[in-house]
Write a protein that holds these residues in place. Structure first.
Motif, PDB file in Angstrom:
ATOM      1  N   GLY A 264     -49.885  -6.290 -31.908  1.00  0.00           N
ATOM      2  CA  GLY A 264     -51.083  -6.990 -31.541  1.00  0.00           C
ATOM      3  C   GLY A 264     -51.218  -6.781 -30.016  1.00  0.00           C
TER       4      GLY A 264
ATOM      5  N   SER B 231     -45.283 -15.837 -30.828  1.00  0.00           N
ATOM      6  CA  SER B 231     -45.834 -15.442 -31.959  1.00  0.00           C
ATOM      7  C   SER B 231     -44.778 -14.833 -32.854  1.00  0.00           C
ATOM      8  CB  SER B 231     -46.843 -14.276 -31.704  1.00  0.00           C
ATOM      9  OG  SER B 231     -46.991 -13.315 -32.842  1.00  0.00           O
TER      10      SER B 231
ATOM     11  N   ARG C 295     -47.952 -17.077 -37.830  1.00  0.00           N
ATOM     12  CA  ARG C 295     -48.269 -15.787 -38.250  1.00  0.00           C
ATOM     13  C   ARG C 295     -49.987 -15.793 -38.494  1.00  0.00           C
ATOM     14  NH1 ARG C 295     -42.991 -16.288 -40.585  1.00  0.00           N
ATOM     15  NH2 ARG C 295     -41.438 -15.003 -39.145  1.00  0.00           N
ATOM     16  N   CYS C 296     -50.426 -14.691 -37.963  1.00  0.00           N
ATOM     17  CA  CYS C 296     -51.923 -14.742 -38.035  1.00  0.00           C
ATOM     18  C   CYS C 296     -52.045 -13.142 -38.556  1.00  0.00           C
ATOM     19  CB  CYS C 296     -52.471 -14.743 -36.611  1.00  0.00           C
ATOM     20  SG  CYS C 296     -54.197 -14.695 -36.331  1.00  0.00           S
TER      21      CYS C 296
ATOM     22  N   GLY D 148     -42.085 -10.236 -31.855  1.00  0.00           N
ATOM     23  CA  GLY D 148     -41.239  -9.188 -32.445  1.00  0.00           C
ATOM     24  C   GLY D 148     -42.081  -8.030 -32.688  1.00  0.00           C
ATOM     25  N   ASP D 149     -41.754  -6.983 -33.408  1.00  0.00           N
ATOM     26  CA  ASP D 149     -42.559  -5.918 -33.580  1.00  0.00           C
ATOM     27  C   ASP D 149     -43.963  -5.828 -33.785  1.00  0.00           C
ATOM     28  OD1 ASP D 149     -40.660  -3.910 -32.884  1.00  0.00           O
ATOM     29  OD2 ASP D 149     -40.035  -3.604 -34.764  1.00  0.00           O
ATOM     30  N   GLY D 150     -44.458  -7.044 -34.751  1.00  0.00           N
ATOM     31  CA  GLY D 150     -45.615  -7.199 -35.220  1.00  0.00           C
ATOM     32  C   GLY D 150     -46.423  -7.798 -34.054  1.00  0.00           C
ATOM     33  N   THR D 151     -45.812  -8.715 -33.150  1.00  0.00           N
ATOM     34  CA  THR D 151     -46.536  -9.084 -31.893  1.00  0.00           C
ATOM     35  C   THR D 151     -46.668  -8.101 -31.087  1.00  0.00           C
ATOM     36  OG1 THR D 151     -45.290 -11.128 -32.254  1.00  0.00           O
ATOM     37  CG2 THR D 151     -46.009 -10.981 -30.124  1.00  0.00           C
TER      38      THR D 151
HETATM   39  P1  ADP Z   1     -43.017 -10.496 -35.183  1.00  0.00           P
HETATM   40  O1  ADP Z   1     -43.791 -10.524 -34.113  1.00  0.00           O
HETATM   41  O2  ADP Z   1     -41.447 -11.345 -35.190  1.00  0.00           O
HETATM   42  O3  ADP Z   1     -42.617  -9.136 -35.895  1.00  0.00           O
HETATM   43  P2  ADP Z   1     -44.794 -10.789 -37.532  1.00  0.00           P
HETATM   44  O4  ADP Z   1     -44.564  -9.407 -37.932  1.00  0.00           O
HETATM   45  O5  ADP Z   1     -45.257 -12.026 -38.217  1.00  0.00           O
HETATM   46  O6  ADP Z   1     -43.785 -11.481 -36.551  1.00  0.00           O
HETATM   47  O7  ADP Z   1     -45.967 -10.507 -36.471  1.00  0.00           O
HETATM   48  C1  ADP Z   1     -46.456 -11.545 -35.558  1.00  0.00           C
HETATM   49  C2  ADP Z   1     -47.820 -11.371 -35.353  1.00  0.00           C
HETATM   50  O8  ADP Z   1     -48.237 -10.386 -34.816  1.00  0.00           O
HETATM   51  C3  ADP Z   1     -48.651 -11.394 -36.837  1.00  0.00           C
HETATM   52  O9  ADP Z   1     -48.705 -12.797 -37.663  1.00  0.00           O
HETATM   53  C4  ADP Z   1     -49.884 -10.780 -36.551  1.00  0.00           C
HETATM   54  O10 ADP Z   1     -50.874 -11.986 -35.962  1.00  0.00           O
HETATM   55  C5  ADP Z   1     -49.644  -9.953 -35.456  1.00  0.00           C
HETATM   56  N1  ADP Z   1     -49.636  -8.593 -35.815  1.00  0.00           N
HETATM   57  C6  ADP Z   1     -48.735  -8.170 -36.776  1.00  0.00           C
HETATM   58  N2  ADP Z   1     -48.660  -6.751 -36.968  1.00  0.00           N
HETATM   59  C7  ADP Z   1     -50.071  -6.378 -36.432  1.00  0.00           C
HETATM   60  C8  ADP Z   1     -50.844  -5.238 -36.367  1.00  0.00           C
HETATM   61  N3  ADP Z   1     -50.410  -3.929 -36.959  1.00  0.00           N
HETATM   62  N4  ADP Z   1     -51.881  -5.298 -35.409  1.00  0.00           N
HETATM   63  C9  ADP Z   1     -52.211  -6.205 -34.773  1.00  0.00           C
HETATM   64  N5  ADP Z   1     -51.524  -7.474 -34.677  1.00  0.00           N
HETATM   65  C10 ADP Z   1     -50.472  -7.662 -35.755  1.00  0.00           C
END
Ligand code: ADP
Ligand code: F6P
Length: 324
Positions: free
Chosen positions: A110, A11, A74-75, A104-107
């Motif tokens: 989730g 992701s 990205r979702c 990464g952190d966003g993943t």
């Molecule tokens: P990365 O994982 O590289 O940091 P992103 O920031 O795009 O990349 O995050 C990846 C995905 O994780 C997002 O597109 C979304 O689906 C999910 N995500 C990001 N932030 C959150 C959150 N606060 N809560 C739940 N899922 C999230």
């Protein structure tokens, strides 16, 4: 509860070595008697029921490939609670007792949300930016560093032939790890990273003039994309005007995200994939698997997200002292 089936997903921005991690997850799980399903396009696959069975041979011939066989996306809507509830329902439908999430952190956010709602998740850090505070080296960072080095070495050849100044913008989102380390490796005269404030005249122009007096005629300047208020094309014009050195800007772009993963990334990804499945097998969720001081360890996701990491000031000082 004993885990019977797990999912694996990639992701956020992809990174070289994600495939090696997926392969390690699949092979480790099957060896331990756990079935594995691939969730396509990150969290999007979890809400759109895009989930496929994986077997030992599904992950053959991928260890050396960049990108991710599971695709990535990205979702943004996955931060919404009702969307996460839908994902939990899909996990039940497909019998997923746990998920390994690579990103990464966003993943990781989730992954934490899913764990809290009853689906244990383990995060593995995959990003070229190396901007995960809990982890010394993320999967893909080493390959990207080598790609940047290779590309800038090529730029240096032509920069030298024409006595020019090349300004090269590298990725890294809001972090300067890629720019600083690649900048040192290519012998850049100046390295601009978001963690440090600059005055262009004193840092770049005066430095160039000083080295010109010692006979230097060509220059490479590395700029991290996260440095605020800098457009590399405008910077090239400004440098040319102030120093008289013909200047060109190059934005390396997505070439930095592709390519066959380095040895370091393949080995790291393999170790992390193995470790992540072991945690799930022990019914442990809500953890990230990271490398710290050359050891693979795991942390609570929130603890990991709250950690701080910073650029090594000594490394930055060395970079500047030896590039004059
Ligand atoms: P990365 O994982 O590289 O940091 P992103 O920031 O795009 O990349 O995050 C990846 C995905 O994780 C997002 O597109 C979304 O689906 C999910 N995500 C990001 N932030 C959150 C959150 N606060 N809560 C739940 N899922 C999230
Ligand atoms: O996080 C990886 C990364 O390549 C960053 O270095 C960059 O800022 C971003 O993703 C680019 O994202 P996109 O592929 O959406 O253009």
């Amino acid at each position: 509860m004993s885990i019977k089936t797990i999912g694996v997903l990639t992701s956020g921005g992809d990174s070289p070595g994600m495939n090696a991690a997926v392969r390690a997850v699949v092979r480790t799980a099957i060896e331990k008697g756990i079935a594995v399903k691939g969730v396509m396009r990150g969290y999007t696959g979890l809400i759109e029921n895009d989930i496929v069975d994986l077997n030992l041979r599904s992950v053959s011939d991928i260890i050396h490939r960049g990108g991710t066989m599971l695709y990535s996306a990205r979702c943004p809507e996955f931060s919404e609670s009702d969307v996460q509830d839908k994902a939990v329902e899909v996990c039940k439908e497909f019998g997923l007792d746990g998920i390994v999430t690579i990103g990464g952190d966003g993943t990781f956010k989730g992954a934490r949300a899913l764990t809290l709602k009853g689906v244990p998740c383990i995060g593995i850090p995959g990003t070229i930016d190396n901007d995960i505070s809990s982890c010394d080296y993320t999967i893909g960072y080493d390959t990207a560093l080598n790609t940047v080095m290779d590309m800038v070495d090529r730029i240096r050849d032509t920069t030298e032939s024409h006595d020019r100044c090349s300004i090269v913008e590298v990725m890294g989102r809001n972090a300067g790890y890629l720019a600083l380390n690649a900048g040192i490796a290519v012998g850049a005269t100046c390295i601009l990273i978001p963690e440090i404030d600059y005055d262009i005249d004193s840092y770049i122009i005066e430095r160039m003039k000083r080295t010109q007096k010692t006979g230097k005629e060509h220059f490479v300047i590395v700029v991290a994309e996260g440095v605020k208020g800098i457009d590399v094309n405008s910077l090239a014009k400004y440098i040319e005007q102030k120093t008289g050195v013909e200047s060109r800007a190059t934005i390396l772009g997505h070439v930095q995200r592709g390519g066959s993963p380095s040895v370091r990334d393949r080995v790291l990804a393999s170790q992390m994939g193995f470790y992540a499945v072991q945690l799930l097998k022990e019914d442990v969720g809500n953890r990230v698997v990271v490398v710290k001081n050359d050891k693979i360890v795991d942390y609570d996701i929130i603890e990991a997200l709250n950690m701080k990491k910073s650029i090594d000031p000594e490394l930055y000082r060395i970079a500047n002292e030896i590039s004059i």
